[in-house]
Design an enzyme around this catalytic site. Structure first.
Site: not given
Length: 327
Positions: A45, A47, A52, A69, A159
């Site tokens: 995916g 982001g 990644v 990543k 977070d």
């Protein structure tokens, strides 16, 4: 992956300027790793600024899968990824994602992280709804273990949310994405200041300070003066002191933990009926005091309700927290 178009894996390139700490990408014997040491076997995916990929080491037996990543150096988030690398290199915990390698080329930074094959907790909540209390208890205990360890390492996570909790094939969680985490530096205190500082009570039984009946302790007892004031994180999980622009410390993570526990047990945020602007106005109210609704009390034990209410305390100095158990 829902019809996603898989981008081409990042090409290897020769190194130039370094954003990563020395030794971050060594594979043993002083040799540095690069993209040529990894085979891309899938796409996991993207982001924001990062992609990644699922990778494995070339020639390694038995084969292990990693999440790689990659972020472009010319993006504003590159320095955050570099700081994420610095923090992760110092951490070793069973419920925190492991950093195996960190390296760079002239275009990108790369973090090679532990791969959790079970997706993230948000996807599980969206697919299956609220979590049964015994399973939620285990998940939350692992989150508490990870956060309390981070705080002993002077790391404020900032977070905590379901998207950042990955699930392994064994069902245990991995706390991931340290892009906005911060290492706090303890302020130096003079002997006179230390003598003048009032000591917190040791035997209070309510949520205003001292020992709490479920074994937690108020924030004041464990975080000293280390603090920051930068407003970062995900708005729905921000503690009141963060929203108000005050200095804040490790207690902000425990507020987010209270939001998370409520979501696990009800599949709803405690303030889900409000917009972000409405939520922030609500959090700015003097004397804010959260109470679990009568409807939600039917879906969870009294102990769970009590814990949520002790975590969602507006006064950070009175908020429940944990210390790691001694080995």
């Amino acid at each position: 992956h829902g019809g996603k178009t898989e981008p081409e894996p990042p090409p290897p390139a020769k190194g130039r300027r370094s954003l990563l700490p020395a030794g971050a990408g060594e594979a043993g014997g002083g040799r540095r790793v690069s993209m040529s040491d990894f085979e891309v076997v899938g796409y996991l995916g993207a982001g924001g600024s990062s992609q990644v990929h699922l990778v494995q080491r070339v020639g390694e037996l038995p084969q292990r899968l990693f999440a790689l990543k990659a972020v472009r150096k010319n993006h504003l988030s590159a320095r955050r990824v570099a700081e994420e690398s610095r923090i992760l290199q110092t951490l070793r915990h069973p419920f925190i994602v492991g950093l195996h390698y960190a390296f760079e080329d002239e275009i990108r930074l790369y973090l090679v992280l532990s791969y959790a094959g079970g997706g993230d907790l948000l996807a599980q909540l969206e697919r299956h709804g609220r979590v049964a209390e015994p399973a939620a208890r285990l998940c939350f205990a692992e989150v508490v273990s990870a956060l309390s360890y981070l705080h002993t390492q002077q790391v404020l996570y900032r977070d905590l949310k379901p998207e950042n909790l990955l699930l392994g094939h064994d069902g245990h969680i991995l706390l991931a994405d340290f892009g906005v985490s911060k290492r706090l530096v303890q302020q130096q205190r003079t002997q006179q200041q230390t003598q003048q500082q009032p000591r917190p009570p040791l035997d209070r039984k309510d949520s205003s300070g001292g020992a709490l009946r479920d074994g937690t302790t108020p924030h004041r007892a464990c975080c000293g003066d280390a603090a920051t004031s930068t407003m970062v994180g995900t708005p729905a999980y921000m503690a009141p002191e963060v929203v108000l622009g005050h200095e804040y410390s490790y207690a902000a993570d425990w507020w987010s933990a209270g939001i998370l526990l409520h979501e696990l047990l009800t599949n709803e945020a405690p303030f889900s009926d409000q917009s972000i602007a409405g939520l922030w106005n609500h959090l700015r109210r003097p004397g804010l005091c959260f109470r679990v609704s009568a409807e939600d009390r039917k879906r969870m034990s009294e102990a769970a309700c009590d814990l949520i209410e002790k975590l969602l305390v507006a006064d950070a100095s009175a908020r429940a927290s944990w210390r790691p158990l001694p080995h």
